[in-house]
Design a protein around this motif. Sequence first.
Motif, PDB file in Angstrom:
ATOM      1  N   LEU A 203      -5.607  12.093  -6.289  1.00 36.83           N
ATOM      2  CA  LEU A 203      -4.839  12.451  -5.092  1.00 36.83           C
ATOM      3  C   LEU A 203      -5.664  12.348  -3.814  1.00 36.83           C
ATOM      4  N   GLU A 204      -6.929  12.806  -3.878  1.00 41.25           N
ATOM      5  CA  GLU A 204      -7.727  12.851  -2.641  1.00 41.25           C
ATOM      6  C   GLU A 204      -7.995  11.455  -2.074  1.00 41.25           C
ATOM      7  N   ASP A 205      -8.114  10.454  -2.958  1.00 40.72           N
ATOM      8  CA  ASP A 205      -8.335   9.091  -2.471  1.00 40.72           C
ATOM      9  C   ASP A 205      -7.059   8.531  -1.833  1.00 40.72           C
TER      10      ASP A 205
ATOM     11  N   ALA B 273      -6.489   7.335   1.997  1.00 37.02           N
ATOM     12  CA  ALA B 273      -5.928   6.008   2.314  1.00 37.02           C
ATOM     13  C   ALA B 273      -4.755   6.153   3.279  1.00 37.02           C
ATOM     14  N   GLY B 274      -3.937   7.173   3.070  1.00 40.86           N
ATOM     15  CA  GLY B 274      -2.798   7.418   3.965  1.00 40.86           C
ATOM     16  C   GLY B 274      -3.250   7.756   5.372  1.00 40.86           C
TER      17      GLY B 274
ATOM     18  N   ASP C 109       4.281  -0.876  -1.214  1.00 38.78           N
ATOM     19  CA  ASP C 109       4.747   0.396  -1.794  1.00 38.78           C
ATOM     20  C   ASP C 109       3.612   1.415  -1.952  1.00 38.78           C
ATOM     21  N   GLY C 110       2.437   0.942  -2.403  1.00 38.58           N
ATOM     22  CA  GLY C 110       1.301   1.856  -2.568  1.00 38.58           C
ATOM     23  C   GLY C 110       0.891   2.456  -1.234  1.00 38.58           C
ATOM     24  N   ALA C 111       0.941   1.647  -0.188  1.00 36.33           N
ATOM     25  CA  ALA C 111       0.568   2.121   1.147  1.00 36.33           C
ATOM     26  C   ALA C 111       1.578   3.153   1.655  1.00 36.33           C
ATOM     27  N   LYS C 112       2.863   2.869   1.426  1.00 35.47           N
ATOM     28  CA  LYS C 112       3.895   3.845   1.855  1.00 35.47           C
ATOM     29  C   LYS C 112       3.697   5.176   1.126  1.00 35.47           C
TER      30      LYS C 112
ATOM     31  N   VAL D  93       0.695   7.081   2.624  1.00 34.32           N
ATOM     32  CA  VAL D  93       1.006   7.704   3.917  1.00 34.32           C
ATOM     33  C   VAL D  93       1.853   8.967   3.683  1.00 34.32           C
ATOM     34  N   ALA D  94       2.809   8.876   2.779  1.00 37.26           N
ATOM     35  CA  ALA D  94       3.672  10.034   2.500  1.00 37.26           C
ATOM     36  C   ALA D  94       2.864  11.172   1.870  1.00 37.26           C
ATOM     37  N   LEU D  95       1.920  10.825   0.982  1.00 36.92           N
ATOM     38  CA  LEU D  95       1.099  11.865   0.338  1.00 36.92           C
ATOM     39  C   LEU D  95       0.192  12.549   1.358  1.00 36.92           C
ATOM     40  N   ALA D  96      -0.329  11.771   2.303  1.00 35.98           N
ATOM     41  CA  ALA D  96      -1.186  12.372   3.338  1.00 35.98           C
ATOM     42  C   ALA D  96      -0.383  13.373   4.162  1.00 35.98           C
ATOM     43  N   ARG D  97       0.869  13.018   4.468  1.00 31.57           N
ATOM     44  CA  ARG D  97       1.714  13.946   5.243  1.00 31.57           C
ATOM     45  C   ARG D  97       2.034  15.184   4.419  1.00 31.57           C
ATOM     46  N   ARG D  98       2.323  14.966   3.151  1.00 29.62           N
ATOM     47  CA  ARG D  98       2.763  16.073   2.296  1.00 29.62           C
ATOM     48  C   ARG D  98       1.637  17.063   1.985  1.00 29.62           C
ATOM     49  N   PHE D  99       0.455  16.537   1.666  1.00 32.18           N
ATOM     50  CA  PHE D  99      -0.625  17.413   1.199  1.00 32.18           C
ATOM     51  C   PHE D  99      -1.630  17.782   2.290  1.00 32.18           C
ATOM     52  N   GLY D 100      -1.836  16.879   3.268  1.00 34.89           N
ATOM     53  CA  GLY D 100      -2.828  17.162   4.308  1.00 34.89           C
ATOM     54  C   GLY D 100      -4.232  16.942   3.777  1.00 34.89           C
TER      55      GLY D 100
END
Length: 249
Positions: free
Chosen positions: A155-157, A161-162, A180-183, A186-193
């Motif tokens: 998750l942290e990587d 990337a996001g 798709d991997g990039a999207k 980006v969504a994971l970075a927003r969700r988890f911080g």
Amino acid sequence: MRRADVWLTPGEIVPTELETRPVVVIDVLRASTTVVAALEAGARAVHPAVTVEEALRVAQAVGRDGVVLAGERRSLLIEGFDLGNSPREFVPDRVAGKLVVLTTTNGSAAMVQAMEAPTAFVAGLVNVGAVARALAQLDGDPVVLCAGRERGFALEDAVCAGVLLTRLAQATTPRWRLGDGAKAAVALARRFGATARMLAATEAGRQLQEVGLGEDIAVCAAMDRSVLVPVVRERQIVGRPEPVASAER
Ligand code: MLT
């Protein structure tokens, strides 16, 4: 429209794309952070090695006096090595002027794979902004290679990337087409911080705490602490300080 992709695990690498696109390798916990720390502490370069045997061979070929043998297995110091993979260990007294030969479970192998790319940078949260600015100055369609964990997802990587792609979009004018991997990144970075708390709750973060290396997590979470851009040159990674003009942008 330029395109950006993220390979969330090394298993997703497409060799023909690796050989033609700018690549950024990410291993937040901890190999990317260690590379930044080593180069900031004055190491001449970092030579990533996949196996312990390969690291020992490189050290012998270069001459043991000029080399710091570093790395981990199961997060711990390898027998006979000088340093582990804790960024806190990479201080000028230990590494200045030396070649750091680094072998880690996931990160160093991803760095070796990235050597096939025309341009390859190493990013963690600590230098994510500087790498985004360096990428913004390049042509081509970048791809981010997440080192992951035991060839699986970390998750942290993905979160890093996001953050990188979000920063890249902010630093450039054309719109980006994201794979798709990039999207997802980006969504994971927003969700988890991208916080120390998020890192501590990941599998890699838990493992570090279990072996008494939990203090490394805050070091790896220190977002934008550095403007150093580690770049692959030949078989090694060297530090490229960001030019002042672009750092001020
Ligand atoms: C790795 O490359 O696998 C990591 O950095 C693991 C660690 O430092 O414990």
